[in-house]
Each structure stands twice: as C-alpha cells, then as structure tokens.
Design a protein around this motif. Structure first.
Motif, PDB file in Angstrom:
ATOM      1  N   UNK A  22      34.419  -5.599  -1.261  1.00  0.00           N
ATOM      2  CA  UNK A  22      32.964  -4.979  -0.391  1.00  0.00           C
ATOM      3  C   UNK A  22      32.841  -4.635   0.768  1.00  0.00           C
ATOM      4  N   UNK A  23      32.050  -3.706   1.432  1.00  0.00           N
ATOM      5  CA  UNK A  23      31.765  -3.561   2.317  1.00  0.00           C
ATOM      6  C   UNK A  23      30.257  -2.743   2.483  1.00  0.00           C
ATOM      7  N   UNK A  24      30.026  -3.929   3.615  1.00  0.00           N
ATOM      8  CA  UNK A  24      28.314  -2.383   3.393  1.00  0.00           C
ATOM      9  C   UNK A  24      28.729  -1.435   4.041  1.00  0.00           C
ATOM     10  N   UNK A  25      27.981  -0.168   3.758  1.00  0.00           N
ATOM     11  CA  UNK A  25      28.078   0.798   4.266  1.00  0.00           C
ATOM     12  C   UNK A  25      27.673   1.245   5.558  1.00  0.00           C
ATOM     13  N   UNK A  26      28.063   2.117   6.373  1.00  0.00           N
ATOM     14  CA  UNK A  26      27.749   2.134   7.733  1.00  0.00           C
ATOM     15  C   UNK A  26      26.417   3.143   7.967  1.00  0.00           C
ATOM     16  N   UNK A  27      26.537   4.220   6.545  1.00  0.00           N
ATOM     17  CA  UNK A  27      25.084   5.094   6.402  1.00  0.00           C
ATOM     18  C   UNK A  27      24.808   5.246   4.956  1.00  0.00           C
ATOM     19  N   UNK A  28      23.818   5.338   3.797  1.00  0.00           N
ATOM     20  CA  UNK A  28      23.470   5.057   2.139  1.00  0.00           C
ATOM     21  C   UNK A  28      22.878   5.957   2.555  1.00  0.00           C
ATOM     22  N   UNK A  29      22.858   7.226   1.525  1.00  0.00           N
ATOM     23  CA  UNK A  29      22.315   7.811   1.231  1.00  0.00           C
ATOM     24  C   UNK A  29      20.472   7.240   1.225  1.00  0.00           C
ATOM     25  N   UNK A  30      19.349   8.412   1.051  1.00  0.00           N
ATOM     26  CA  UNK A  30      17.932   7.575   1.188  1.00  0.00           C
ATOM     27  C   UNK A  30      17.712   7.395  -0.296  1.00  0.00           C
ATOM     28  N   UNK A  31      17.083   6.016  -0.395  1.00  0.00           N
ATOM     29  CA  UNK A  31      15.999   5.808  -1.925  1.00  0.00           C
ATOM     30  C   UNK A  31      15.983   6.145  -2.728  1.00  0.00           C
ATOM     31  N   UNK A  32      15.858   6.619  -3.960  1.00  0.00           N
ATOM     32  CA  UNK A  32      14.298   7.955  -4.272  1.00  0.00           C
ATOM     33  C   UNK A  32      13.482   6.868  -4.979  1.00  0.00           C
ATOM     34  N   UNK A  33      13.595   6.102  -4.119  1.00  0.00           N
ATOM     35  CA  UNK A  33      12.125   4.670  -4.575  1.00  0.00           C
ATOM     36  C   UNK A  33      11.897   4.037  -5.120  1.00  0.00           C
ATOM     37  N   UNK A  34      11.564   3.060  -6.021  1.00  0.00           N
ATOM     38  CA  UNK A  34      11.422   2.400  -6.752  1.00  0.00           C
ATOM     39  C   UNK A  34      11.217   2.123  -8.217  1.00  0.00           C
ATOM     40  N   UNK A  35      12.262   1.962  -9.000  1.00  0.00           N
ATOM     41  CA  UNK A  35      11.807   2.236  -9.735  1.00  0.00           C
ATOM     42  C   UNK A  35      11.181   1.123 -10.394  1.00  0.00           C
ATOM     43  N   UNK A  90       0.481  -1.126  -0.177  1.00  0.00           N
ATOM     44  CA  UNK A  90       0.199   0.127  -0.177  1.00  0.00           C
ATOM     45  C   UNK A  90       0.736   1.520  -0.488  1.00  0.00           C
ATOM     46  N   UNK A  91       0.574   2.572   0.449  1.00  0.00           N
ATOM     47  CA  UNK A  91       1.036   3.579   0.279  1.00  0.00           C
ATOM     48  C   UNK A  91       2.095   3.885   0.755  1.00  0.00           C
ATOM     49  N   UNK A  92       1.027   3.433   2.297  1.00  0.00           N
ATOM     50  CA  UNK A  92       1.702   3.539   4.118  1.00  0.00           C
ATOM     51  C   UNK A  92       2.610   2.488   3.856  1.00  0.00           C
ATOM     52  N   UNK A  93       2.722   1.754   3.091  1.00  0.00           N
ATOM     53  CA  UNK A  93       3.824   0.766   3.994  1.00  0.00           C
ATOM     54  C   UNK A  93       4.964   1.207   2.591  1.00  0.00           C
ATOM     55  N   UNK A  94       4.843   1.906   1.340  1.00  0.00           N
ATOM     56  CA  UNK A  94       5.763   2.038   0.429  1.00  0.00           C
ATOM     57  C   UNK A  94       6.423   3.258   1.125  1.00  0.00           C
ATOM     58  N   UNK A  95       5.871   4.395   1.429  1.00  0.00           N
ATOM     59  CA  UNK A  95       6.220   4.951   2.339  1.00  0.00           C
ATOM     60  C   UNK A  95       6.989   5.065   3.850  1.00  0.00           C
ATOM     61  N   UNK A  96       6.226   4.167   4.145  1.00  0.00           N
ATOM     62  CA  UNK A  96       8.060   3.126   5.594  1.00  0.00           C
ATOM     63  C   UNK A  96       8.664   2.696   5.110  1.00  0.00           C
ATOM     64  N   UNK A  97       9.022   1.668   4.310  1.00  0.00           N
ATOM     65  CA  UNK A  97      10.299   1.038   3.378  1.00  0.00           C
ATOM     66  C   UNK A  97      11.087   1.384   2.486  1.00  0.00           C
ATOM     67  N   UNK A  98      10.152   2.710   2.305  1.00  0.00           N
ATOM     68  CA  UNK A  98      11.067   3.328   1.162  1.00  0.00           C
ATOM     69  C   UNK A  98      12.730   4.314   1.974  1.00  0.00           C
ATOM     70  N   UNK A  99      12.933   4.503   3.299  1.00  0.00           N
ATOM     71  CA  UNK A  99      13.988   5.173   3.711  1.00  0.00           C
ATOM     72  C   UNK A  99      15.658   3.592   3.772  1.00  0.00           C
ATOM     73  N   UNK A 100      14.883   1.917   4.193  1.00  0.00           N
ATOM     74  CA  UNK A 100      15.570   1.965   3.615  1.00  0.00           C
ATOM     75  C   UNK A 100      15.674   0.613   2.868  1.00  0.00           C
ATOM     76  N   UNK A 101      15.222   1.195   1.650  1.00  0.00           N
ATOM     77  CA  UNK A 101      15.199   0.277   0.263  1.00  0.00           C
ATOM     78  C   UNK A 101      16.768  -0.070  -0.111  1.00  0.00           C
ATOM     79  N   UNK A 102      17.753   1.258  -0.036  1.00  0.00           N
ATOM     80  CA  UNK A 102      19.598   1.154  -0.520  1.00  0.00           C
ATOM     81  C   UNK A 102      19.578   0.334   0.735  1.00  0.00           C
ATOM     82  N   UNK A 103      18.997   0.055   1.686  1.00  0.00           N
ATOM     83  CA  UNK A 103      19.751  -0.594   2.639  1.00  0.00           C
ATOM     84  C   UNK A 103      20.016  -2.502   2.366  1.00  0.00           C
TER      85      UNK A 103
END
Length: 125
Positions: free
Chosen positions: A105-118, A30-43
């Motif tokens: 390769x290493x998992x970054x400690x901080x990643x910029x927020x995703x621009x969403x799902x393409x 749902x739109x609400x679920x997308x809003x909640x998960x979007x900050x974590x997509x790049x992780x």
C-alpha cells in the motif's frame, strides 16, 4: 456574506472518522460545499483505505461492498482506487475484499478526481 463552516467535516477527517465524514457531507453539505470538497474526495478515500489497511486482523478481509457504503463510492470505482493504492483484491465466492496489513500500500501522489458521492437510493437525502 455567505458563511461556510468546514470545521465539522475537517474534525471528522482529522480524527479518522471517515464514515461520519461522508455521512455529514451527504446529509448536511450545501451545493457549494459539495463543489468545493469534490476534487478531494478520492484523496480522503485513499487515506481511509490506508487506515483500513493498517487496522484489522490479517486473515479478516475488508469486503468492498461494506467499504463502498462507508466511503460512498461505487464498488467498481473503489476497486480501481484500491488498485491505484497498491492493494491486492481477492475474491471469495461472490465477495471481493482486501486483507489488511498489505505492505504494498502507498498513498498515490496524484489521484483522478472523484465522480462525486454515491448515495444508494434507500438512503438518498
């Protein structure tokens, strides 16, 4: 009361089924679920890159066009994410990709927020 179930998404994430994870989000969230998960997509995408880096045959490159479809991210953004994770991108003809088993390769400690799902136009929901 609104009931939001993240169980199917979490299950796919924990099992390492990233293609299903992103397909489920694109199709069922749902739109609400997308809003909640979007900050974590790049992780999630960085963790998927870790899986791809650790799997495969050293001489068989993972093409970025294919990975961008799986991770639902634009190819240029994926290239930037690979760079942040320390993956070296190589170019063969007109195809960009990375070889697995890269020790940088290493998992970054901080990643910029995703621009969403393409979602390419041919598979829009």
């Amino acid at each position: 009361m609104i009931h939001i179930s993240f169980v199917p998404f979490c299950r796919c994430y924990h099992l390492g089924n990233f293609k299903r994870f992103f397909c489920m989000i694109a199709a069922d969230a749902s739109d609400l679920q997308l809003c909640l998960v979007e900050p974590f997509l790049n992780e999630v995408r960085a963790r998927a890159l870790m899986y791809f880096n650790h799997s495969g045959y050293k001489l068989q490159h993972h093409p970025l066009t294919h990975l961008s479809e799986i991770l639902m991210i634009k190819e240029l953004e994926l290239e930037n994410l690979c760079s942040i994770c320390g993956l070296e991108i190589s170019v063969s003809g007109d195809t960009k990709g990375f070889a697995p088993k890269q020790t940088t390769f290493s998992l970054p400690t901080s990643i910029s927020q995703s621009s969403g799902i393409y979602i390419p136009k041919e598979i829009e929901r």
